[in-house]
Design an enzyme around this catalytic site. Sequence first.
Site, PDB file in Angstrom:
ATOM      1  N   HIS A 178      -9.780   2.266   8.184  1.00 29.52           N
ATOM      2  CA  HIS A 178      -8.385   2.495   8.576  1.00 29.52           C
ATOM      3  C   HIS A 178      -8.316   2.757  10.080  1.00 29.52           C
ATOM      4  CE1 HIS A 178      -4.593   4.661   9.049  1.00 29.52           C
ATOM      5  NE2 HIS A 178      -4.192   4.042   7.964  1.00 29.52           N
ATOM      6  N   ASP A 304       1.764   1.366   3.301  1.00 30.70           N
ATOM      7  CA  ASP A 304       1.526   2.321   4.396  1.00 30.70           C
ATOM      8  C   ASP A 304       2.503   3.494   4.312  1.00 30.70           C
ATOM      9  OD1 ASP A 304      -0.107   3.252   6.382  1.00 30.70           O
ATOM     10  OD2 ASP A 304       0.636   1.926   7.957  1.00 30.70           O
TER      11      ASP A 304
HETATM   12 MN    MN Z   1      -2.150   3.550   7.243  1.00 33.59          MN
END
Ligand code: MN
Length: 341
Positions: A178, A304
């Site tokens: 990430h 997200d």
């Molecule tokens: Mn993210």
Amino acid sequence: MYQRIAAEEAFATRDLIRAYRDLIDRKGTDDPGFLALMGYHLNNPSQRTRDITDRLQDLGERRIREMDATGIAKQVLSLTSPGVQIFPDAAYATAMAAASNDELVEAIRKYPTRYAGLAAIAPQDPAGAAKELERGVRKLGLKGAIINSHTRGEYLDDQKFWLIFEAAEALDVPIYLHPNTPSPAMIRPFMERGLDGAVFGFAVETGLHMLRIVVSGVFDRFPKLQIVTGHLGEGLPYWFFRIDFMHGASVRAGRYESLKPLQRKASDYLKDNFYYTTSGMAWQPPILYAQSVVGMDRVMYAMDYPYQFVPEEVKVTDELPISDGDKLKFYQTNAERVFSL
Ligand code: MN
């Protein structure tokens, strides 16, 4: 026809938020990216940042309600960036990762059909991180690990971190690479124009990290290792041709002592050892492009949440001009396979 599984969804424990506030208040870190990112999220008075901080800390009814409202069947949860990787004390970071994994698993046990999770680990102590990954998978039922790009300016291609890759490969679980803000060595020109965060700095930092891992030979050593990336691979699928051309030329010319021949082309690893999620990229052209170069089996959905919680965006991927079978892969079965859901 399919369940929507969202593969890069963030949460934070109360203890982590408290520790971030403490780091900022007592100047416990001089990492400019962290101070800019978390300073903004925790201290900016806008409604957006307050909503994000509240949502991060909710693994209960509110999150489930918002998943229902957007048709998300399951979230694959991970501790928000930079996780525990900012903490200077490796033992503290390792303990914080374990405590956060324990909290995550409590939430998963409460909502077993709605949540799955990735283990937070502290690369500051590579052996401890490998052990926590193993505990997370074997004892807690977590589905892999999340690593938020650089750890205090260091990258995973450094062989001291390879214990983590070895553990992931042996456990047959992926590492989600990430984004983090650009490392202290590269952030200055980004910050001068406010480009260090998710707007672009994240992608440059994490794309670089992906490539460092590829050219270092990690996948020749761990050929079954799988790395999941967000934001459609941080732009790299667009670069495959030029990366292969220039990397190959540099290797053949012996241009850098550090650049060793690989068994395969750089893009071969990017196709066979990486997965690509659509987090934050609710836009059909690059999704279709990524599917065309890495294949339908390697691109999957992510929202997200809560950073990019825009309910209407689900429509963009619902309306992708691909077959029903490919949509099933995109939303559901690719995630089920890579995360063993
Ligand atoms: Mn993210």
